[in-house]
Design a protein around this motif. Structure first.
Motif, PDB file in Angstrom:
ATOM      1  N   GLN A 131       0.828  -1.213   0.000  1.00  0.00           N
ATOM      2  CA  GLN A 131       0.000   0.000   0.000  1.00  0.00           C
ATOM      3  C   GLN A 131       0.856   1.255   0.000  1.00  0.00           C
ATOM      4  O   GLN A 131       0.604   2.196  -0.754  1.00  0.00           O
ATOM      5  CB  GLN A 131      -0.890   0.039   1.246  1.00  0.00           C
ATOM      6  CG  GLN A 131      -2.096  -0.863   1.212  1.00  0.00           C
ATOM      7  CD  GLN A 131      -2.916  -0.685   2.492  1.00  0.00           C
ATOM      8  OE1 GLN A 131      -3.039   0.410   3.021  1.00  0.00           O
ATOM      9  NE2 GLN A 131      -3.460  -1.781   3.001  1.00  0.00           N
ATOM     10  N   ILE A 132       1.878   1.244   0.855  1.00  0.00           N
ATOM     11  CA  ILE A 132       2.729   2.435   0.951  1.00  0.00           C
ATOM     12  C   ILE A 132       3.562   2.596  -0.317  1.00  0.00           C
ATOM     13  O   ILE A 132       3.662   3.699  -0.869  1.00  0.00           O
ATOM     14  CB  ILE A 132       3.596   2.384   2.222  1.00  0.00           C
ATOM     15  CG1 ILE A 132       2.677   2.557   3.448  1.00  0.00           C
ATOM     16  CG2 ILE A 132       4.673   3.470   2.204  1.00  0.00           C
ATOM     17  CD1 ILE A 132       3.355   2.488   4.793  1.00  0.00           C
ATOM     18  N   ALA A 140       4.743   9.967  -6.839  1.00  0.00           N
ATOM     19  CA  ALA A 140       6.173  10.243  -7.038  1.00  0.00           C
ATOM     20  C   ALA A 140       6.748  10.928  -5.795  1.00  0.00           C
ATOM     21  O   ALA A 140       7.433  11.947  -5.860  1.00  0.00           O
ATOM     22  CB  ALA A 140       6.407  11.093  -8.295  1.00  0.00           C
ATOM     23  N   TYR A 141       6.442  10.346  -4.669  1.00  0.00           N
ATOM     24  CA  TYR A 141       6.874  10.905  -3.376  1.00  0.00           C
ATOM     25  C   TYR A 141       8.174  10.217  -2.953  1.00  0.00           C
ATOM     26  O   TYR A 141       8.250   8.982  -2.946  1.00  0.00           O
ATOM     27  CB  TYR A 141       5.784  10.673  -2.331  1.00  0.00           C
ATOM     28  CG  TYR A 141       6.065  11.330  -0.994  1.00  0.00           C
ATOM     29  CD1 TYR A 141       5.585  12.604  -0.725  1.00  0.00           C
ATOM     30  CD2 TYR A 141       6.815  10.686  -0.017  1.00  0.00           C
ATOM     31  CE1 TYR A 141       5.849  13.219   0.488  1.00  0.00           C
ATOM     32  CE2 TYR A 141       7.084  11.292   1.199  1.00  0.00           C
ATOM     33  CZ  TYR A 141       6.590  12.557   1.442  1.00  0.00           C
ATOM     34  OH  TYR A 141       6.854  13.170   2.651  1.00  0.00           O
ATOM     35  N   PRO A 142       9.189  11.002  -2.602  1.00  0.00           N
ATOM     36  CA  PRO A 142      10.470  10.394  -2.208  1.00  0.00           C
ATOM     37  C   PRO A 142      10.353   9.635  -0.879  1.00  0.00           C
ATOM     38  O   PRO A 142       9.976  10.221   0.143  1.00  0.00           O
ATOM     39  CB  PRO A 142      11.423  11.584  -2.087  1.00  0.00           C
ATOM     40  CG  PRO A 142      10.574  12.801  -2.036  1.00  0.00           C
ATOM     41  CD  PRO A 142       9.229  12.479  -2.600  1.00  0.00           C
ATOM     42  N   ALA A 143      10.686   8.346  -0.912  1.00  0.00           N
ATOM     43  CA  ALA A 143      10.487   7.474   0.253  1.00  0.00           C
ATOM     44  C   ALA A 143      11.227   7.983   1.484  1.00  0.00           C
ATOM     45  O   ALA A 143      10.730   7.853   2.607  1.00  0.00           O
ATOM     46  CB  ALA A 143      10.944   6.055  -0.088  1.00  0.00           C
ATOM     47  N   ASP A 144      12.389   8.604   1.274  1.00  0.00           N
ATOM     48  CA  ASP A 144      13.168   9.020   2.448  1.00  0.00           C
ATOM     49  C   ASP A 144      12.585  10.273   3.113  1.00  0.00           C
ATOM     50  O   ASP A 144      13.122  10.762   4.101  1.00  0.00           O
ATOM     51  CB  ASP A 144      14.643   9.216   2.095  1.00  0.00           C
ATOM     52  CG  ASP A 144      14.856  10.383   1.144  1.00  0.00           C
ATOM     53  OD1 ASP A 144      13.868  10.915   0.586  1.00  0.00           O
ATOM     54  OD2 ASP A 144      16.023  10.764   0.957  1.00  0.00           O
ATOM     55  N   ARG A 145      11.488  10.797   2.588  1.00  0.00           N
ATOM     56  CA  ARG A 145      10.778  11.907   3.246  1.00  0.00           C
ATOM     57  C   ARG A 145       9.563  11.390   4.022  1.00  0.00           C
ATOM     58  O   ARG A 145       8.668  12.146   4.379  1.00  0.00           O
ATOM     59  CB  ARG A 145      10.302  12.961   2.230  1.00  0.00           C
ATOM     60  CG  ARG A 145      11.367  13.534   1.325  1.00  0.00           C
ATOM     61  CD  ARG A 145      12.270  14.473   2.072  1.00  0.00           C
ATOM     62  NE  ARG A 145      13.488  13.795   2.484  1.00  0.00           N
ATOM     63  CZ  ARG A 145      14.573  14.412   2.919  1.00  0.00           C
ATOM     64  NH1 ARG A 145      14.594  15.721   3.003  1.00  0.00           N
ATOM     65  NH2 ARG A 145      15.625  13.731   3.279  1.00  0.00           N
ATOM     66  N   LEU A 169       9.727  -2.095   3.769  1.00  0.00           N
ATOM     67  CA  LEU A 169       9.527  -0.644   3.699  1.00  0.00           C
ATOM     68  C   LEU A 169      10.860   0.095   3.802  1.00  0.00           C
ATOM     69  O   LEU A 169      11.126   1.039   3.067  1.00  0.00           O
ATOM     70  CB  LEU A 169       8.606  -0.186   4.837  1.00  0.00           C
ATOM     71  CG  LEU A 169       7.128  -0.455   4.598  1.00  0.00           C
ATOM     72  CD1 LEU A 169       6.340  -0.379   5.897  1.00  0.00           C
ATOM     73  CD2 LEU A 169       6.584   0.572   3.587  1.00  0.00           C
ATOM     74  N   ARG A 170      11.690  -0.378   4.710  1.00  0.00           N
ATOM     75  CA  ARG A 170      12.949   0.314   4.942  1.00  0.00           C
ATOM     76  C   ARG A 170      13.885   0.166   3.755  1.00  0.00           C
ATOM     77  O   ARG A 170      14.620   1.092   3.414  1.00  0.00           O
ATOM     78  CB  ARG A 170      13.602  -0.232   6.200  1.00  0.00           C
ATOM     79  CG  ARG A 170      14.638   0.705   6.733  1.00  0.00           C
ATOM     80  CD  ARG A 170      14.764   0.522   8.201  1.00  0.00           C
ATOM     81  NE  ARG A 170      15.878   1.282   8.738  1.00  0.00           N
ATOM     82  CZ  ARG A 170      17.122   0.872   8.675  1.00  0.00           C
ATOM     83  NH1 ARG A 170      17.428  -0.261   8.060  1.00  0.00           N
ATOM     84  NH2 ARG A 170      18.077   1.610   9.215  1.00  0.00           N
TER      85      ARG A 170
END
Ligand code: C2E
Ligand code: CA
Ligand code: CA
Ligand code: CA
Length: 279
Positions: A131-132, A140-145, A169-170
């Motif tokens: 889902q995430i 297009a969201y940067p995962a590290d944010r 996820l990590r």
């Protein structure tokens, strides 16, 4: 407990009845709330203690209902969990947090990590990682944010499937944070088994730390644990300058609390970020 008479029992039952009626009424309203656009987000900045610059933002859910008014999360989240409505709400929170941060970035504001609270039910969905991942892709969201805040009890409960999810996820770049650290389990073994990035020192250890010598070794130990496991530290619930000084001396790097900023609207958060950028 002197009087166990029938009067008390009837009163107790009546109270129980009133509570469950209130709960059911709230549940009914909660089911409609996403569709009726009654939720909104507040944002509380996290500051780098030394520079006092904003380095992160925690997302806090708010519910404004016509009849109930502004209901605190402590009241509606347990009801939303019991009825599993939290799954829809939690998904909405994740998506809105991303949408908001992207809007800030488009407006030229710095894109700081957004910390989102997850409930136990969300984490126990077998497809939370998918889902995430799908939300990150879609926007297009940067995962590290994105930083996910989980409590120790969420992690410990049903631990192996949860660990797989978090590892996945990590790997994608999302950060994992342990909320209310120190209030849950005394077994700290999970610190070495779980992929973690941040420990949030619970407010109960922070409040009046400067005048409560018995709390100090606890926070000191948490700082040492974080160092040993290479985790960042956030102290939450800082309300006094004296607490802040004490945390600085102990080596805590990030702080959150009413002293520096209360939870605020998206508009206020944007203004604060803009003001900081102009410095
Ligand atoms: P939390 O995750 O521990 O969030 C911190 C709470 O402490 C927030 O309350 C915040 O307003 C409050 N706080 C921050 N600084 C201070 C301070 O200096 N002093 C004091 N006394 N309080 C401070 P809030 O917004 O009422 O949220 C309560 C709880 O509701 C949160 O505790 C979290 O467990 C839950 N929650 C909030 N939003 C969400 C959400 O989107 N999803 C889920 N699952 N839970 C949420
Ligand atoms: Ca939190
Ligand atoms: Ca917390
Ligand atoms: Ca808490």
């Amino acid at each position: 407990a002197k009087n166990h008479g029938k009067g008390h029992l009837a009163e107790f039952n009546a109270q129980l009845g009133a509570d469950s009626l209130r709960r059911m009424a709230m549940e009914r309203k909660l089911k409609e709330a996403v569709r009726r656009d009654e939720f909104f987000l507040n944002f509380q900045p996290q500051f780098d203690l030394a520079s006092r610059r904003i380095v992160g933002v925690e997302v806090l859910l708010r519910w404004q209902n016509e009849e109930l008014g502004l209901v605190p999360p402590g009241q509606f989240i347990p009801v939303a969990e019991q009825s599993r409505i939290i799954l829809d709400i939690g998904h909405w929170v994740l998506e809105q947090a991303m949408v908001q941060n992207l809007a800030w970035a488009r407006a030229g504001l710095p894109m700081l990590p957004m910390a989102v609270n997850l409930s136990a039910l969300q984490v126990h969905q077998h497809d939370l990682d998918e889902q995430i991942a799908s939300l990150l892709r879609q926007h297009a969201y940067p995962a590290d944010r994105l930083e996910l805040e989980l409590t120790e009890s969420v992690i410990m409960d049903n631990a192996i499937p949860v660990r797989r999810q978090l590892e996945q996820l990590r790997r994608s770049g999302v950060r994992i944070s342990i909320d209310d650290f120190g209030t849950g389990y005394s077994n700290l073994g999970y610190l070495s088994r779980f992929p973690l990035d941040v420990l949030k020192i619970d407010r109960s250890f922070v409040t009046d730390i400067h005048v409560r010598p018995q709390q100090q070794p606890i926070v000191q130990s948490i700082v040492q644990l974080a160092r040993a496991f290479g985790l960042q530290l956030v102290a939450e619930g800082v309300e006094r300058e004296a607490e802040l000084d004490f945390l600085a001396d102990l080596g805590v790097e990030r702080v959150q609390g009413f002293l520096l900023a209360r939870p605020m609207s998206a508009q206020q958060m944007a203004e604060l970020l803009a003001a900081q950028q102009d410095l």
